[in-house]
Structures are given as structure tokens and as C-alpha cells.
Design a protein around this motif. Structure first.
Motif, PDB file in Angstrom:
ATOM      1  N   GLY A 193       0.812  -1.219   0.000  1.00 48.67           N
ATOM      2  CA  GLY A 193       0.000   0.000   0.000  1.00 48.67           C
ATOM      3  C   GLY A 193       0.845   1.268   0.000  1.00 48.67           C
ATOM      4  O   GLY A 193       2.016   1.259  -0.404  1.00 48.67           O
ATOM      5  N   GLY A 194       0.242   2.341   0.472  1.00 47.90           N
ATOM      6  CA  GLY A 194       0.859   3.657   0.415  1.00 47.90           C
ATOM      7  C   GLY A 194       2.198   3.762   1.140  1.00 47.90           C
ATOM      8  O   GLY A 194       3.117   4.440   0.667  1.00 47.90           O
ATOM      9  N   HIS A 203      -4.520   6.014   5.123  1.00 47.86           N
ATOM     10  CA  HIS A 203      -5.817   5.838   5.779  1.00 47.86           C
ATOM     11  C   HIS A 203      -5.851   4.485   6.494  1.00 47.86           C
ATOM     12  O   HIS A 203      -6.732   4.207   7.293  1.00 47.86           O
ATOM     13  N   ASP A 204      -4.854   3.645   6.178  1.00 43.58           N
ATOM     14  CA  ASP A 204      -4.739   2.346   6.836  1.00 43.58           C
ATOM     15  C   ASP A 204      -3.301   1.857   6.715  1.00 43.58           C
ATOM     16  O   ASP A 204      -2.441   2.571   6.179  1.00 43.58           O
ATOM     17  N   ASP A 206      -1.249  -1.626   5.286  1.00 42.69           N
ATOM     18  CA  ASP A 206      -1.489  -2.844   4.503  1.00 42.69           C
ATOM     19  C   ASP A 206      -0.282  -3.784   4.568  1.00 42.69           C
ATOM     20  O   ASP A 206       0.856  -3.340   4.419  1.00 42.69           O
TER      21      ASP A 206
HETATM   22 MN    MN Z   1      -3.391   1.650   2.446  1.00 43.84          MN
END
Ligand code: MN
Ligand code: GTP
Ligand code: MN
Length: 399
Positions: A193-194, A203-204, A206
């Protein structure tokens, strides 16, 4: 003329997966405007328009300097009439009237507030808005029964709408590592993810989990979840099965983008002291300033801590969204590529594969429709090579 066009095109090719897009964005004033219109379109079930705005924004993100004149945009791909109007408006007036109008519209504000609840998508929010529900108190006063995800989403609304820092991501990573090592030593955990793309917040968080011996990863997720639950680290989790292996005739041709891995959408209870070593001072001194037009819902929902405790920000933990994915090692490279993002980069990779190479790319495999066979890969580099693309590292996939 033609040469000039070619030159521009070689600087900014039309697929985002052909470009290097770092986090250094010289055109945020334009990309923020276009992204907001994209978001509004996506929330309004107009995905086509949404993608068009996302592609336009991505082109501007890839430029090495700020745009100061419309003429600089000549020959750039993906800039449709609508996007150009927005850019022109910003150039001439400092802001786009359409963007300002959207931002202030009751509908958009309500869509943002309601979809800000974990477990609530655009469709549900739309339905509620039609019934006159525009805010969280209105939702709570309504007779609507919320599903388990939405209940958790509402309960932890403030925490989940506060960006996750890299330090918090690292702290979560240590917990996940401990969980996985306890139930399957030798398994490997990769941040995706990011945060893998170098973002400082998300936002989370991963994670992708695999094991170097094919098959050892089967059944891993429920064990990891049990471990986490037994230690009190989970506020919510929903695990979905891997149905990819279950089809009897071997792997079917990847036909949809739907994911078929064992995966877990969760909300972690991250103890404040768990990120002690890496904690940034900002998380300590955060005072909840007047949010910039965003709704504030302190003490909307009863929590374990008393109101005064919450207000003093003494809650000894915070809720964080975490996604876990388990992949067999044979599909690891595809899963890694497919879950690193950005979302637009992924979409463009699949579009490139389909339209330019007659191939189907998913987070499980790459199928060559011309040769009627799967193309194996054990690294992301190999997948880019199969696709005839120059390798783009994660930090340059921020389209
Ligand atoms: Mn993410
Ligand atoms: P932040 O979380 O805000 O930092 O952004 P992000 O880029 O990490 O986005 P997100 O966590 O939503 O998704 C991470 C990557 O996983 C993106 O590339 C998504 O395309 C991908 N992804 C998310 N959900 C799914 C899914 O259901 N299936 C598949 N195959 N990929 C998904
Ligand atoms: Mn995610």
C-alpha cells in the motif's frame, strides 16, 4: 509540430504505468482541485468521470515544474475539456468555481461524512441522504440497523478519520510480525500500500504475508487473527476466504479485479505505548484544533473512556485500520505489485496489459491471450518486463 508532440509524449506518456510519479508534486493546487472532482464523481456513481479526473490529475503530478500557463499543457495526454476548464479557472482566479461549489454543496458534505464511516460505501450513503440523513447524529437517531462493520466504523469514527502515521504503521508492523511468527515461523511479512510507496501517512496500514514454501501459507489467516484476538489487538475483523484455489480446474483465467486471496479487513487497537520508540511528538500534542470545515464528532458515541478522559486525549490506545493479505509464494510478485498501488497506477497497469498487450493482469497472475498461457514471475521487475514496460519502483508509483 509532430516532432514537438512526440517530444512531449516521451516526457509524459499517456499511461500512468509508463511514468515515474514521485510524492513530490509541483502542481498540488491543480491536482487537489481535480482530485476533489474525481472524488465527487466516484461518490456519485460516475466512475467514468472519476477516472478521467484522476488521469488528468496524475499527468500534472508527473510534471517536473509548476504549471503557470495553459500553453504549457499543449500535447499532454489525458487532459479533457472539463479538466482543462478547471485548470484554467485555477490559473486565472486562484480557485475553481466548480470545486468551490462542490465543496460547499450539502450533498457532497453529507456523502463525505457518511462514507467516512468504515463499512459505508457511496451506495449506502446515497440511500441515507435520500431519506434526509446528512450527519452522524441524524444517522444515530434514525432507526437504521447498522451492520457490524458500520457499527465499528461509527464507534471509532474520529480515530479512523485521523491519518495513520508511518510510526504507527511501524508499530502495527511489529505486532503483525509477532502474530505471524508465533503461528508460522518462517513466514514473510511485507509492508504494501501507500507506506511501501513512501507515503508519510495513510488511511490504513497494509501487509502481505507469504511463506517461501508453497502451501505452508494455507490456513494462516485464521490463526493470525486468533492470536491477535487473544492478545486483545483487534476491535473488528472480517476475514474472507481465498476462492482462487478452490476452483477445481486450476486457476481460471483472471477475469475480474475482485480479489480472491485470504484477506482480512480489520481495526486494530494500537496501544499508545506500542509506538513509544518511534512516536512523533505531534501525536502527543495533538489538540484537535478546529477542523477545517470537517465535522467534529467528539463524544458522539459512548466509549470505554469517560468523556473527560477522551477530551483530555488520555485514551491509552487508538483505533487503526489494517488490511492483511495472504498469498502463496507462486503468486507473491503479482500480489505485491497489485497491492502496492496507487489505485490509479494499478488501474493503468491493467488497462495497458489489456489494450496494448492483449494480456490480463490481476493480483494473482498474468495471462497472455495471444499465446493462451500464463506468464510466470517471481519479482515485480519480471512482470514489468513481461508487459514491455520499464520497471517503476514503488516510490515512483504515486500516480
Ligand atoms: Mn493503504
Ligand atoms: P492509503 O491507505 O490511504 O495510504 O492508500 P493506499 O494506496 O494504501 O490505498 P489502499 O490501502 O486502499 O489500497 C492499497 C492497494 O491495494 C491499492 O493499490 C489498491 O488498488 C489495492 N486494493 C485495495 N483493495 C483491493 C481489493 O479488494 N483487491 C485488490 N486486488 N486490490 C485492492
Ligand atoms: Mn488498504
Amino acid at each position: 509540430q509532430v516532432d514537438e508532440l512526440k517530444e512531449v509524449e516521451s516526457i509524459v506518456p499517456s499511461y500512468a504505468c509508463q511514468r515515474r510519479t514521485t510524492l513530490e508534486n509541483h502542481n498540488t493546487v491543480f491536482t487537489d482541485a481535480l482530485s476533489l472532482l474525481a472524488e465527487n464523481a466516484e461518490l456519485s456513481d460516475e466512475d467514468g468521470r472519476g477516472v478521467a479526473f484522476r488521469r488528468a490529475a496524475a499527468v500534472l503530478k508527473a510534471l517536473h515544474s509548476p504549471v503557470t500557463d495553459l500553453l504549457q499543457l499543449r500535447g499532454l495526454p489525458c487532459l479533457g475539456g472539463h479538466s482543462l476548464r478547471v485548470i484554467k479557472d485555477v490559473l486565472e482566479n486562484g480557485a475553481s468555481s466548480e470545486v468551490e461549489c462542490t465543496k460547499q454543496s450539502e450533498r457532497f458534505k453529507a456523502l463525505k461524512v457518511l462514507t467516512g464511516i468504515f463499512g459505508v460505501g457511496a451506495k449506502t450513503a446515497e440511500r441515507w441522504i435520500r431519506e434526509g440523513i446528512h450527519s452522524l447524529p441524524q444517522l444515530q437517531d434514525s432507526a437504521h440497523t447498522l451492520n457490524r462493520a458500520q457499527q465499528a466504523g461509527l464507534e471509532h469514527y474520529d480515530d479512523l478519520n485521523q491519518p495513520v502515521t508511518k510510526a504507527e504503521g511501524d508499530a502495527i508492523g511489529e505486532i503483525v510480525e509477532k502474530a505471524v511468527m508465533s503461528v508460522l515461523p518462517g513466514a514473510q511479512i511485507t509492508l504494501i500500500g501507500g507506506f511501501r510507496r513512501g507515503k508519510l501517512t495513510g488511511h490504513d496500514v497494509d501487509f502481505l504475508i507469504t511463506h517461501p514454501e508453497e502451501g505452508r501459507e494455507v490456513g494462516l489467516m485464521p490463526k493470525v487473527v486468533s492470536w491477535l484476538e487473544s492478545k486483545g489487538f483487534l476491535l473488528y475483523q472480517k476475514t474472507t476466504r481465498n476462492s482462487y484455489l478452490e476452483s477445481k480446474d486450476g486457476p481460471a483465467r483472471p477475469s475480474s479485479n475482485m480479489d480472491r486471496f485470504e484477506r482480512c479487513f480489520s481495526i486494530f487497537k494500537l496501544p499508545e505505548d506500542a509506538k513509544e520508540g518511534t512516536k512523533q511528538t505531534e501525536t502527543l500534542t495533538e489538540e484537535t484544533p478546529e477542523d477545517t470545515g470537517r465535522l467534529t464528532t467528539p463524544s458522539l458515541v459512548r466509549d470505554e473512556g469517560s468523556e473527560s478522559t477522551k477530551r483530555a486525549n488520555l485514551k491509552p490506545w487508538r483505533a487503526v485500520r489494517v488490511d492483511l493479505v495472504v498469498s502463496p509464494i507462486s503468486q507473491f510478485a503479482f500480489a505485491l505489485l497489485g497491492w502496492t498501488g496507487s489505485k490509479l497506477f494499478e488501474r493503468e497497469l491493467r488497462r495497458w496489459a489489456g489494450h496494448e498487450k492483449a494480456m490480463s493482469l490481476s493480483s494473482h497472475a498474468l495471462y497472455d491471450n495471444t499465446q493462451s498461457k500464463y506468464l510466470r514471475a517471481s519479482s515485480e521487475e519480471e512482470i514489468f518486463a513481461h508487459l514491455g514496460l520499464e520497471y517503476i519502483p514503488p516510490s515512483e508509483r504515486n500516480a
